[in-house]
Design a protein around this motif. Structure first.
Motif, PDB file in Angstrom:
ATOM      1  N   GLU A  36       0.875  -1.317  -0.018  1.00 12.34           N
ATOM      2  CA  GLU A  36      -0.002   0.021  -0.180  1.00 12.34           C
ATOM      3  C   GLU A  36       0.741   1.093  -0.164  1.00 12.34           C
ATOM      4  OE1 GLU A  36      -3.912   1.092   2.616  1.00 12.34           O
ATOM      5  OE2 GLU A  36      -1.962   1.323   3.869  1.00 12.34           O
ATOM      6  N   SER A  37       1.995   1.158   0.714  1.00 15.54           N
ATOM      7  CA  SER A  37       2.887   2.277   0.808  1.00 15.54           C
ATOM      8  C   SER A  37       3.428   2.843  -0.488  1.00 15.54           C
ATOM      9  CB  SER A  37       3.765   2.122   1.842  1.00 15.54           C
ATOM     10  OG  SER A  37       4.744   3.160   1.830  1.00 15.54           O
ATOM     11  N   PHE A  38       3.905   1.531  -1.018  1.00 12.27           N
ATOM     12  CA  PHE A  38       4.286   1.944  -2.565  1.00 12.27           C
ATOM     13  C   PHE A  38       3.389   2.373  -3.567  1.00 12.27           C
ATOM     14  CE2 PHE A  38       7.950  -1.107  -1.509  1.00 12.27           C
ATOM     15  CZ  PHE A  38       9.004  -0.317  -1.541  1.00 12.27           C
ATOM     16  N   VAL A  39       2.209   1.780  -3.599  1.00 16.00           N
ATOM     17  CA  VAL A  39       1.305   2.331  -4.320  1.00 16.00           C
ATOM     18  C   VAL A  39       0.807   3.910  -4.107  1.00 16.00           C
ATOM     19  CG1 VAL A  39      -1.199   2.014  -5.367  1.00 16.00           C
ATOM     20  CG2 VAL A  39       0.324   0.119  -4.940  1.00 16.00           C
ATOM     21  N   LYS A  40       0.763   4.309  -2.806  1.00 14.99           N
ATOM     22  CA  LYS A  40       0.444   5.430  -2.504  1.00 14.99           C
ATOM     23  C   LYS A  40       1.602   6.440  -3.023  1.00 14.99           C
ATOM     24  CE  LYS A  40      -2.508   5.027   1.541  1.00 14.99           C
ATOM     25  NZ  LYS A  40      -2.402   5.360   3.073  1.00 14.99           N
ATOM     26  N   THR A  41       2.645   6.054  -2.725  1.00 19.57           N
ATOM     27  CA  THR A  41       3.812   7.024  -3.509  1.00 19.57           C
ATOM     28  C   THR A  41       3.943   7.081  -4.627  1.00 19.57           C
ATOM     29  OG1 THR A  41       5.314   6.133  -1.492  1.00 19.57           O
ATOM     30  CG2 THR A  41       6.396   7.200  -3.257  1.00 19.57           C
ATOM     31  N   ILE A  42       3.569   5.969  -5.436  1.00 20.99           N
ATOM     32  CA  ILE A  42       3.611   6.047  -6.996  1.00 20.99           C
ATOM     33  C   ILE A  42       2.476   7.174  -7.346  1.00 20.99           C
ATOM     34  CG2 ILE A  42       3.106   4.550  -9.190  1.00 20.99           C
ATOM     35  CD1 ILE A  42       4.402   2.420  -7.848  1.00 20.99           C
ATOM     36  N   CYS A  43       1.154   6.887  -6.797  1.00 17.64           N
ATOM     37  CA  CYS A  43       0.047   7.568  -7.138  1.00 17.64           C
ATOM     38  C   CYS A  43       0.410   8.987  -7.009  1.00 17.64           C
ATOM     39  CB  CYS A  43      -1.162   7.218  -6.230  1.00 17.64           C
ATOM     40  SG  CYS A  43      -1.833   5.539  -6.591  1.00 17.64           S
ATOM     41  N   GLU A  44       1.060   9.299  -5.642  1.00 15.19           N
ATOM     42  CA  GLU A  44       1.556  10.861  -5.379  1.00 15.19           C
ATOM     43  C   GLU A  44       2.455  11.185  -6.579  1.00 15.19           C
ATOM     44  OE1 GLU A  44       4.123  13.294  -1.932  1.00 15.19           O
ATOM     45  OE2 GLU A  44       3.400  11.182  -1.421  1.00 15.19           O
ATOM     46  N   ARG A  45       3.432  10.534  -6.917  1.00 14.82           N
ATOM     47  CA  ARG A  45       4.368  10.988  -7.675  1.00 14.82           C
ATOM     48  C   ARG A  45       3.938  11.038  -9.034  1.00 14.82           C
ATOM     49  NH1 ARG A  45       9.916  10.380  -6.704  1.00 14.82           N
ATOM     50  NH2 ARG A  45      10.239   9.627  -8.993  1.00 14.82           N
ATOM     51  N   LYS A  46       2.835  10.416  -9.575  1.00 16.09           N
ATOM     52  CA  LYS A  46       2.123  10.374 -10.633  1.00 16.09           C
ATOM     53  C   LYS A  46       1.164  11.580 -10.736  1.00 16.09           C
ATOM     54  CE  LYS A  46       3.176   7.740 -13.759  1.00 16.09           C
ATOM     55  NZ  LYS A  46       3.921   7.820 -14.941  1.00 16.09           N
ATOM     56  N   GLY A  47       0.875  12.089  -9.786  1.00 22.42           N
ATOM     57  CA  GLY A  47      -0.144  13.053  -9.696  1.00 22.42           C
ATOM     58  C   GLY A  47      -1.495  12.765  -9.499  1.00 22.42           C
ATOM     59  N   THR A  48      -2.069  11.509  -9.063  1.00 20.18           N
ATOM     60  CA  THR A  48      -3.151  10.937  -8.927  1.00 20.18           C
ATOM     61  C   THR A  48      -3.559  10.727  -7.548  1.00 20.18           C
ATOM     62  OG1 THR A  48      -2.546   8.747  -9.163  1.00 20.18           O
ATOM     63  CG2 THR A  48      -2.808   9.946 -11.216  1.00 20.18           C
ATOM     64  N   GLU A  49      -4.963  10.752  -7.223  1.00 20.29           N
ATOM     65  CA  GLU A  49      -5.473  10.625  -5.950  1.00 20.29           C
ATOM     66  C   GLU A  49      -5.472   8.857  -5.845  1.00 20.29           C
ATOM     67  OE1 GLU A  49      -9.323  11.388  -3.121  1.00 20.29           O
ATOM     68  OE2 GLU A  49      -9.331  12.138  -5.353  1.00 20.29           O
ATOM     69  N   TYR A  50      -5.026   8.535  -4.608  1.00 22.22           N
ATOM     70  CA  TYR A  50      -4.801   7.318  -4.207  1.00 22.22           C
ATOM     71  C   TYR A  50      -6.396   6.778  -3.758  1.00 22.22           C
ATOM     72  CZ  TYR A  50      -3.917   3.111  -1.412  1.00 22.22           C
ATOM     73  OH  TYR A  50      -4.250   1.682  -0.889  1.00 22.22           O
ATOM     74  N   LYS A  51      -6.887   5.532  -4.288  1.00 22.39           N
ATOM     75  CA  LYS A  51      -8.150   5.076  -3.929  1.00 22.39           C
ATOM     76  C   LYS A  51      -7.932   4.192  -2.739  1.00 22.39           C
ATOM     77  CE  LYS A  51      -8.861   4.181  -8.270  1.00 22.39           C
ATOM     78  NZ  LYS A  51      -9.601   3.609  -9.493  1.00 22.39           N
ATOM     79  N   GLU A  52      -8.695   4.254  -2.007  1.00 16.20           N
ATOM     80  CA  GLU A  52      -8.702   3.329  -0.590  1.00 16.20           C
ATOM     81  C   GLU A  52      -9.410   1.842  -1.230  1.00 16.20           C
ATOM     82  OE1 GLU A  52      -6.868   3.315   2.204  1.00 16.20           O
ATOM     83  OE2 GLU A  52      -6.386   5.327   2.117  1.00 16.20           O
ATOM     84  N   ILE A  53      -8.760   0.684  -1.334  1.00 11.61           N
ATOM     85  CA  ILE A  53      -9.104  -0.556  -1.676  1.00 11.61           C
ATOM     86  C   ILE A  53      -8.885  -1.629  -0.558  1.00 11.61           C
ATOM     87  CG2 ILE A  53      -9.071  -2.215  -3.367  1.00 11.61           C
ATOM     88  CD1 ILE A  53      -8.392  -0.122  -5.402  1.00 11.61           C
ATOM     89  N   SER A  54      -9.555  -2.332  -0.193  1.00  8.41           N
ATOM     90  CA  SER A  54      -9.187  -3.273   0.676  1.00  8.41           C
ATOM     91  C   SER A  54      -8.853  -4.770  -0.057  1.00  8.41           C
ATOM     92  CB  SER A  54     -10.431  -3.918   1.649  1.00  8.41           C
ATOM     93  OG  SER A  54     -10.375  -4.642   2.490  1.00  8.41           O
ATOM     94  N   TYR A  55      -8.031  -5.414   0.515  1.00 11.65           N
ATOM     95  CA  TYR A  55      -7.406  -6.648   0.038  1.00 11.65           C
ATOM     96  C   TYR A  55      -7.699  -7.605   1.192  1.00 11.65           C
ATOM     97  CZ  TYR A  55      -5.824  -3.906  -3.809  1.00 11.65           C
ATOM     98  OH  TYR A  55      -5.758  -2.953  -5.113  1.00 11.65           O
TER      99      TYR A  55
END
Length: 240
Positions: free
Chosen positions: A202-221
């Motif tokens: 989750e931390s990596f995906v949040k960082t990638i979203c931030e760097r790509k300028g997109t909003e992170y969507k909360e998704i449960s796994y």
């Protein structure tokens, strides 16, 4: 929008199903709405370009493969260091992160010079492998990571290591493990680490979203979360 995953040495460094980490991250990124391009590079490549990578991954391998990789990757150290300094997310699992230290001393006492990004050394031996389930505490993120370790050697220079080893079920002689710098994480846990430790994914995906300028969507796994909780509980309750 496309996310580029630079997958280093998949043919040499995927001994314990480490490629599962790439698949898990790809799935999570797809769920965020990204297209994912996986770029593979290995020792037959004369160039490795880090400039346009959104994520860099390398898994674990035989010690002989790791040593070959350390020598090959040294040619591209400047690009790797720049990407680390620029905050590109990276994950090195198992003995892959050995190459980020100062040196590896082989069982026949030869020295393999590594990238020197961190100030630890690895001392390999042939008498036995150090194996076991391990619980790691991350003081910076106040989190616990769980998984399996299979090493041929020990790490010298604990001051360069980031996580406390709080429990071992097995023969792993570690009191500290792992490295972190900016968005790079190196950790001795092998196999599908991101399945057992969903907060890392989750931390990596949040960082990638931030760097790509997109909003992170909360998704449960829930399967991954249940796997982590079950493993953590079993290890913490186990008698040593």
């Amino acid at each position: 929008m496309t996310v580029k995953i630079l997958y280093l040495y998949p043919d040499f460094m995927s001994l314990y199903g480490d490629n599962g980490n790439v698949r898990i991250l790809e799935r999570r990124l797809n769920d965020q709405g990204f297209e994912v391009e996986i770029i593979k590079r290995t020792i037959t490549d004369s160039t490795i370009i880090f400039d346009d990578a959104d994520f860099v991954y390398m898994g674990s391998g035989f010690e002989s493969n790791r040593n070959l990789v350390a020598k090959h990757l040294a040619q591209f150290k400047d690009g790797l260091v720049k990407a680390i300094d620029d905050g590109v997310p990276m994950l090195f699992t198992g003995n892959a992160y050995d190459v980020l230290g100062s040196s590896i001393v082989t069982p026949d006492r030869n020295e393999v010079r590594c990238l020197g990004i961190f100030g630890f050394d690895v001392i390999d031996q042939l008498e036995k492998r150090y194996t076991g389930d391990v619980v790691l505490a991350d003081p910076d993120k106040n989190d616990i990571y769980v998984g399996f370790v299979n090493r041929a050697g020990v790490l010298k220079g604990d001051g360069a290591l980031a996580f406390e080893v709080t429990k071992v079920i097995g023969s792993v002689p570690l009191t500290k493990d792992g490295v972190r710098k900016n968005n790079l994480l190196g950790i001795s846990l092998i196999g599908p680490l991101l399945l057992k430790n969903p907060k890392i994914a989750e931390s990596f995906v949040k960082t990638i979203c931030e760097r790509k300028g997109t909003e992170y969507k909360e998704i449960s796994y829930p399967h991954s979360e249940k796997s982590h909780d079950k493993t953590k509980k079993a290890l913490l309750n186990a008698e040593v």
